[in-house]
Motif scaffolding. Structure first.
Motif, mmCIF file in Angstrom:
data_model
loop_
_atom_site.group_PDB
_atom_site.id
_atom_site.type_symbol
_atom_site.label_atom_id
_atom_site.label_comp_id
_atom_site.label_asym_id
_atom_site.label_seq_id
_atom_site.Cartn_x
_atom_site.Cartn_y
_atom_site.Cartn_z
ATOM 1 N N GLY A 130 -10.469 8.482 -46.056
ATOM 2 C CA GLY A 130 -11.760 9.140 -46.043
ATOM 3 C C GLY A 130 -12.836 8.446 -45.237
ATOM 4 N N GLY A 131 -12.476 7.452 -44.440
ATOM 5 C CA GLY A 131 -13.468 6.733 -43.656
ATOM 6 C C GLY A 131 -13.443 7.131 -42.196
ATOM 7 N N ALA A 132 -14.600 7.042 -41.538
ATOM 8 C CA ALA A 132 -14.689 7.318 -40.107
ATOM 9 C C ALA A 132 -15.951 6.700 -39.545
ATOM 10 C CB ALA A 132 -14.664 8.817 -39.831
ATOM 11 N N VAL A 133 -15.918 6.431 -38.254
ATOM 12 C CA VAL A 133 -17.079 5.915 -37.532
ATOM 13 C C VAL A 133 -17.514 6.967 -36.514
ATOM 14 C CG1 VAL A 133 -17.889 4.195 -35.872
ATOM 15 C CG2 VAL A 133 -16.524 3.488 -37.834
ATOM 16 N N LEU A 134 -18.759 7.394 -36.611
ATOM 17 C CA LEU A 134 -19.331 8.330 -35.653
ATOM 18 C C LEU A 134 -19.749 7.573 -34.401
ATOM 19 C CD1 LEU A 134 -20.581 11.128 -34.879
ATOM 20 C CD2 LEU A 134 -22.669 10.345 -36.042
ATOM 21 N N ILE A 135 -19.323 8.053 -33.238
ATOM 22 C CA ILE A 135 -19.753 7.461 -31.967
ATOM 23 C C ILE A 135 -21.044 8.150 -31.571
ATOM 24 C CG2 ILE A 135 -19.094 6.898 -29.611
ATOM 25 C CD1 ILE A 135 -17.281 5.705 -31.807
ATOM 26 N N ARG A 136 -22.150 7.418 -31.648
ATOM 27 C CA ARG A 136 -23.469 8.019 -31.442
ATOM 28 C C ARG A 136 -23.948 7.947 -30.001
ATOM 29 N NH1 ARG A 136 -26.794 10.144 -34.912
ATOM 30 N NH2 ARG A 136 -28.328 9.957 -33.229
ATOM 31 N N ALA A 137 -23.618 6.891 -29.272
ATOM 32 C CA ALA A 137 -24.151 6.778 -27.918
ATOM 33 C C ALA A 137 -23.266 5.886 -27.067
ATOM 34 C CB ALA A 137 -25.580 6.226 -27.941
ATOM 35 N N LEU A 138 -23.222 6.225 -25.780
ATOM 36 C CA LEU A 138 -22.494 5.435 -24.781
ATOM 37 C C LEU A 138 -23.423 5.076 -23.636
ATOM 38 C CD1 LEU A 138 -19.225 7.525 -24.155
ATOM 39 C CD2 LEU A 138 -19.454 5.563 -25.669
ATOM 40 N N GLN A 139 -23.131 3.975 -22.983
ATOM 41 C CA GLN A 139 -23.691 3.671 -21.674
ATOM 42 C C GLN A 139 -22.715 4.218 -20.648
ATOM 43 O OE1 GLN A 139 -24.190 -0.481 -20.762
ATOM 44 N NE2 GLN A 139 -24.453 -0.077 -18.569
ATOM 45 N N PRO A 140 -23.064 5.251 -19.892
ATOM 46 C CA PRO A 140 -22.118 5.845 -18.948
ATOM 47 C C PRO A 140 -21.736 4.857 -17.845
ATOM 48 C CG PRO A 140 -24.034 7.268 -19.293
ATOM 49 C CD PRO A 140 -24.362 5.934 -19.880
ATOM 50 N N THR A 141 -20.439 4.736 -17.594
ATOM 51 C CA THR A 141 -19.984 3.816 -16.542
ATOM 52 C C THR A 141 -18.989 4.452 -15.579
ATOM 53 O OG1 THR A 141 -18.222 2.932 -17.968
ATOM 54 C CG2 THR A 141 -20.342 1.763 -17.987
ATOM 55 N N THR A 142 -18.192 5.419 -16.036
ATOM 56 C CA THR A 142 -17.195 6.032 -15.158
ATOM 57 C C THR A 142 -17.257 7.552 -15.288
ATOM 58 O OG1 THR A 142 -15.461 5.910 -16.872
ATOM 59 C CG2 THR A 142 -15.624 4.070 -15.345
ATOM 60 N N GLY A 143 -17.094 8.224 -14.155
ATOM 61 C CA GLY A 143 -17.173 9.680 -14.154
ATOM 62 C C GLY A 143 -18.575 10.198 -14.360
ATOM 63 N N VAL A 144 -19.571 9.455 -13.892
ATOM 64 C CA VAL A 144 -20.966 9.818 -14.157
ATOM 65 C C VAL A 144 -21.330 11.154 -13.506
ATOM 66 C CG1 VAL A 144 -23.371 9.119 -13.849
ATOM 67 C CG2 VAL A 144 -21.648 7.422 -14.493
ATOM 68 N N ASP A 145 -20.834 11.412 -12.291
ATOM 69 C CA ASP A 145 -21.157 12.676 -11.631
ATOM 70 C C ASP A 145 -20.622 13.872 -12.426
ATOM 71 O OD1 ASP A 145 -22.492 11.408 -9.598
ATOM 72 O OD2 ASP A 145 -20.796 11.417 -8.205
ATOM 73 N N LEU A 146 -19.422 13.721 -13.004
ATOM 74 C CA LEU A 146 -18.875 14.798 -13.815
ATOM 75 C C LEU A 146 -19.685 14.978 -15.087
ATOM 76 C CD1 LEU A 146 -16.794 16.955 -14.353
ATOM 77 C CD2 LEU A 146 -15.208 15.172 -15.151
ATOM 78 N N MET A 147 -20.119 13.866 -15.682
ATOM 79 C CA MET A 147 -20.985 13.961 -16.861
ATOM 80 C C MET A 147 -22.264 14.738 -16.528
ATOM 81 S SD MET A 147 -20.939 10.248 -18.691
ATOM 82 C CE MET A 147 -19.493 9.200 -18.720
ATOM 83 N N LYS A 148 -22.868 14.439 -15.398
ATOM 84 C CA LYS A 148 -24.102 15.127 -15.006
ATOM 85 C C LYS A 148 -23.864 16.616 -14.823
ATOM 86 C CE LYS A 148 -26.380 11.194 -12.766
ATOM 87 N NZ LYS A 148 -26.920 10.637 -11.486
ATOM 88 N N ALA A 149 -22.721 16.967 -14.234
ATOM 89 C CA ALA A 149 -22.404 18.379 -14.036
ATOM 90 C C ALA A 149 -22.196 19.080 -15.379
ATOM 91 C CB ALA A 149 -21.157 18.511 -13.172
ATOM 92 N N ARG A 150 -21.499 18.425 -16.294
ATOM 93 C CA ARG A 150 -21.263 19.028 -17.608
ATOM 94 C C ARG A 150 -22.548 19.190 -18.403
ATOM 95 N NH1 ARG A 150 -15.957 15.321 -19.085
ATOM 96 N NH2 ARG A 150 -14.362 16.770 -18.282
ATOM 97 N N ARG A 151 -23.432 18.224 -18.281
ATOM 98 C CA ARG A 151 -24.679 18.271 -19.048
ATOM 99 C C ARG A 151 -25.767 19.066 -18.333
ATOM 100 N NH1 ARG A 151 -26.932 17.591 -22.579
ATOM 101 N NH2 ARG A 151 -28.202 15.719 -22.548
#
Length: 201
Positions: free
Chosen positions: A90-111
């Motif tokens: 029943g345990g889990a860790v939520l990933i709340r934030a990342l520092q973008p380092t790879t695939g940044v252009d694709l991230m920008k397109a998706r967002r």
């Protein structure tokens, strides 16, 4: 610098330990991602956790193997990515934030934005940037398309209360890289001098 590749045993320990230890780790999905800078811990004894009332169809991944993904939708719109872990089901860790380092252009397109600081500064934003959806629910985060490795060097870790919850809102279960500009929200308390990337003194 990237170091240790993780295995399932690494996740089979208290969720707060894992949440702290993930700070600075590199997380990618199909080669797109970055450094984890903010997490939140949840377990079955926590009234704010989806697992608090026991297994359901929605939270089934939280009672499955550690090191796997628990993906769910909030507000009927946005996905959130968690890593199942803990020394009890029943345990889990939520990933709340990342520092973008790879695939940044694709991230920008998706967002649909150019501002790098807003790409992954929140659980819904990072899921959109990485292309996370419910097809990845139950997927192992220790195999492709995910890659997850610890950093060789540690950073000061800050702690605070979790965001966007009403139950157990005062519990200190949010962890992050102190003073990182990539956080979803700054920490008000100074970093704990004895906390390290390993999540313990």
């Amino acid at each position: 610098m990237i170091g240790q590749h993780l295995d399932a045993a690494w996740f089979a320990r208290p969720v707060d330990e894992v949440a702290q230890a993930l700070i600075g780790a590199c997380l990618t999905l199909d080669g797109v991602g970055g450094r984890i800078v903010e997490t939140e811990a949840y377990d079955a004894d926590d009234p704010a956790s989806h697992s608090f009332r026991g297994p359901t169809r929605r939270n089934a991944a939280m009672f499955g193997p550690v090191g796997h993904a628990y993906v769910y939708r909030i507000y009927g719109l946005h996905w959130c990515l968690n890593i199942v872990c803990g020394d009890a089901p029943g345990g889990a860790v939520l990933i709340r934030a990342l520092q973008p380092t790879t695939g940044v252009d694709l991230m920008k397109a998706r967002r649909g934005i150019d501002a790098a600081r807003s790409l992954c500064s929140g659980p819904a934003r990072l899921c959109q940037a990485l292309g996370v959806d419910d097809r990845l629910n139950h997927a192992s985060m220790l195999r492709t398309p995910f890659a997850l490795t610890l950093a060789e060097t540690s950073a000061p870790v800050a702690a605070g209360s979790r965001i966007g919850i009403t139950k157990a809102a005062d519990r200190v279960r949010r962890w992050g890289e102190a003073r990182s500009p990539w956080l979803s929200r700054p920490f008000t308390a100074p970093p704990h001098p004895e906390l390290t990337r390993e999540g313990k003194a």
